[in-house]
Design a protein around this motif. Structure first.
Motif, mmCIF file in Angstrom:
data_model
loop_
_atom_site.group_PDB
_atom_site.id
_atom_site.type_symbol
_atom_site.label_atom_id
_atom_site.label_comp_id
_atom_site.label_asym_id
_atom_site.label_seq_id
_atom_site.Cartn_x
_atom_site.Cartn_y
_atom_site.Cartn_z
ATOM 1 N N GLY A 73 29.307 80.498 -5.712
ATOM 2 C CA GLY A 73 28.881 81.858 -6.017
ATOM 3 C C GLY A 73 28.881 82.177 -7.496
ATOM 4 N N VAL A 74 29.065 81.157 -8.335
ATOM 5 C CA VAL A 74 29.033 81.362 -9.784
ATOM 6 C C VAL A 74 27.581 81.522 -10.236
ATOM 7 N N ARG A 75 27.357 82.463 -11.110
ATOM 8 C CA ARG A 75 26.042 82.606 -11.741
ATOM 9 C C ARG A 75 25.941 81.562 -12.848
ATOM 10 N N VAL A 76 24.984 80.655 -12.729
ATOM 11 C CA VAL A 76 24.831 79.560 -13.676
ATOM 12 C C VAL A 76 23.578 79.799 -14.514
ATOM 13 N N LEU A 77 23.753 79.824 -15.822
ATOM 14 C CA LEU A 77 22.638 79.954 -16.749
ATOM 15 C C LEU A 77 22.306 78.585 -17.320
ATOM 16 N N LEU A 78 21.019 78.267 -17.370
ATOM 17 C CA LEU A 78 20.571 76.995 -17.933
ATOM 18 C C LEU A 78 19.658 77.251 -19.121
ATOM 19 N N PRO A 79 19.693 76.373 -20.118
ATOM 20 C CA PRO A 79 18.892 76.588 -21.326
ATOM 21 C C PRO A 79 17.417 76.295 -21.124
ATOM 22 N N ASP A 83 10.139 77.006 -28.958
ATOM 23 C CA ASP A 83 9.388 76.244 -29.955
ATOM 24 C C ASP A 83 10.156 76.047 -31.251
ATOM 25 N N ASP A 84 11.039 76.999 -31.585
ATOM 26 C CA ASP A 84 11.789 76.889 -32.837
ATOM 27 C C ASP A 84 13.116 76.163 -32.663
ATOM 28 N N ASN A 85 13.319 75.538 -31.497
ATOM 29 C CA ASN A 85 14.528 74.764 -31.180
ATOM 30 C C ASN A 85 15.717 75.631 -30.799
ATOM 31 N N ASP A 86 15.534 76.951 -30.761
ATOM 32 C CA ASP A 86 16.577 77.827 -30.250
ATOM 33 C C ASP A 86 16.526 77.781 -28.720
ATOM 34 N N LEU A 87 17.522 78.381 -28.084
ATOM 35 C CA LEU A 87 17.599 78.334 -26.630
ATOM 36 C C LEU A 87 17.481 79.717 -26.007
ATOM 37 N N ASP A 88 16.557 79.844 -25.087
ATOM 38 C CA ASP A 88 16.498 80.957 -24.158
ATOM 39 C C ASP A 88 17.309 80.518 -22.935
ATOM 40 N N GLY A 114 16.404 85.686 -22.290
ATOM 41 C CA GLY A 114 16.588 85.912 -23.714
ATOM 42 C C GLY A 114 17.750 85.112 -24.277
ATOM 43 N N PRO A 115 17.715 84.803 -25.585
ATOM 44 C CA PRO A 115 18.768 84.006 -26.204
ATOM 45 C C PRO A 115 20.157 84.620 -26.109
ATOM 46 N N ARG A 116 20.241 85.942 -26.032
ATOM 47 C CA ARG A 116 21.547 86.599 -26.002
ATOM 48 C C ARG A 116 22.195 86.587 -24.610
ATOM 49 N N ALA A 117 21.501 86.070 -23.607
ATOM 50 C CA ALA A 117 22.086 86.003 -22.260
ATOM 51 C C ALA A 117 23.345 85.160 -22.236
ATOM 52 N N VAL A 118 23.450 84.199 -23.154
ATOM 53 C CA VAL A 118 24.644 83.344 -23.197
ATOM 54 C C VAL A 118 25.908 84.154 -23.497
ATOM 55 N N GLY A 139 27.310 66.720 -31.590
ATOM 56 C CA GLY A 139 26.121 66.899 -30.778
ATOM 57 C C GLY A 139 25.060 65.873 -31.129
ATOM 58 N N ARG A 140 23.881 66.076 -30.585
ATOM 59 C CA ARG A 140 22.792 65.125 -30.831
ATOM 60 C C ARG A 140 22.086 65.365 -32.163
ATOM 61 N N GLY A 141 22.337 66.503 -32.783
ATOM 62 C CA GLY A 141 21.762 66.738 -34.101
ATOM 63 C C GLY A 141 20.547 67.629 -34.122
ATOM 64 N N GLY A 142 20.154 68.156 -32.963
ATOM 65 C CA GLY A 142 18.969 69.009 -32.929
ATOM 66 C C GLY A 142 19.222 70.430 -33.425
ATOM 67 N N GLY A 143 20.474 70.849 -33.392
ATOM 68 C CA GLY A 143 20.820 72.168 -33.906
ATOM 69 C C GLY A 143 20.733 73.310 -32.916
ATOM 70 N N SER A 144 20.242 73.050 -31.708
ATOM 71 C CA SER A 144 20.077 74.144 -30.731
ATOM 72 C C SER A 144 21.417 74.783 -30.386
ATOM 73 N N TYR A 145 22.419 73.962 -30.144
ATOM 74 C CA TYR A 145 23.722 74.514 -29.754
ATOM 75 C C TYR A 145 24.504 75.046 -30.953
ATOM 76 N N ASP A 146 24.172 74.594 -32.159
ATOM 77 C CA ASP A 146 24.752 75.229 -33.340
ATOM 78 C C ASP A 146 24.346 76.700 -33.368
ATOM 79 N N ARG A 147 23.119 76.978 -33.008
ATOM 80 C CA ARG A 147 22.645 78.368 -32.974
ATOM 81 C C ARG A 147 23.345 79.154 -31.876
ATOM 82 N N VAL A 148 23.535 78.523 -30.731
ATOM 83 C CA VAL A 148 24.234 79.196 -29.627
ATOM 84 C C VAL A 148 25.655 79.551 -30.041
ATOM 85 N N LEU A 149 26.358 78.595 -30.641
ATOM 86 C CA LEU A 149 27.739 78.833 -31.042
ATOM 87 C C LEU A 149 27.824 79.880 -32.144
#
Length: 202
Positions: A73-79, A83-88, A114-118, A139-149
């Motif tokens: 019953g956990v709500r799971v959000l997936l990335p 296009d700019d390598n950020d995550l929705d 939206g990106p702020r859902a995280v 990380g892998r170096g793409g920077g997507s999760y750097d933006r999330v953090l």
């Protein structure tokens, strides 16, 4: 080149080469153990919303874990990679609702939140290649999760940050840069290790 950056690239190469040697059976066996260990974590057991990801290739598998969280019953959000390598983000509604995306990824076919859902997540599962004894993640170096953090830190949000890895990916030292963040826990098939803090490097 920044010596920390070149050190990261060398370590990434070593770790990816080791993953390439894993068989499908190795990956499947580890995924089952990781799912069992991760679902037992208080950080996930008590979470109402978890931001996770769909593993690909020989990454430590998350699909068994995603199904287990959803059944609970956990709500799971997936990335969803933009296009700019950020995550929705979009909600996980079952494996049959995942569609192929760029770079070999799979993403939910539902509404984009939206990106702020995280910021709604009680725990965030981060992909990675290594974690060291301090809790510094590579990380892998793409920077997507750097933006999330960075987004979490800017909002004053403090979800539990958890990385799933293989046993030999807990290393002595991960080269770091000023934007890197510590994590709260790493789960491997051999067990779970917690760190004192998951705050940003100052």
């Amino acid at each position: 080149m920044n010596p920390d950056m070149s050190g990261k690239q060398a370590l990434r190469g070593e770790l990816l080469a080791a993953r390439a040697l894993l068989t499908s059976e190795d990956v499947a066996e580890a995924a089952a153990v990781l799912a069992s260990a991760a679902t037992a974590l208080p950080e996930l057991a008590d979470a109402r919303t978890v931001a996770a990801y769909v593993s690909v290739g020989r990454e430590p598998g998350t699909r068994v874990l995603l199904d287990a969280l959803r059944r609970r019953g956990v709500r799971v959000l997936l990335p969803v990679l933009m296009d700019d390598n950020d995550l929705d983000w979009a909600e996980f509604e079952g494996a049959d609702r995942l569609v192929a995306a760029g770079r070999g990824l799979r993403e939910p076919d539902g509404a984009r939140l939206g990106p702020r859902a995280v910021l709604e997540a009680d725990a965030v599962l981060l992909p990675g290649l290594a974690v060291d004894g301090r809790g510094m993640r590579l990380g892998r170096g793409g920077g997507s999760y750097d933006r999330v953090l960075a987004r979490l830190a800017a909002a004053g949000a403090h979800p539990a940050l958890v990385v799933l890895l293989y046993d030999d990916e807990v290393v002595a030292r991960v080269p770091e840069e000023p934007h890197d963040h510590l994590v709260d826990a790493v789960v491997t098939p051999a067990g779970t290790r917690r760190f004192r803090t998951g705050t940003a490097r100052g």
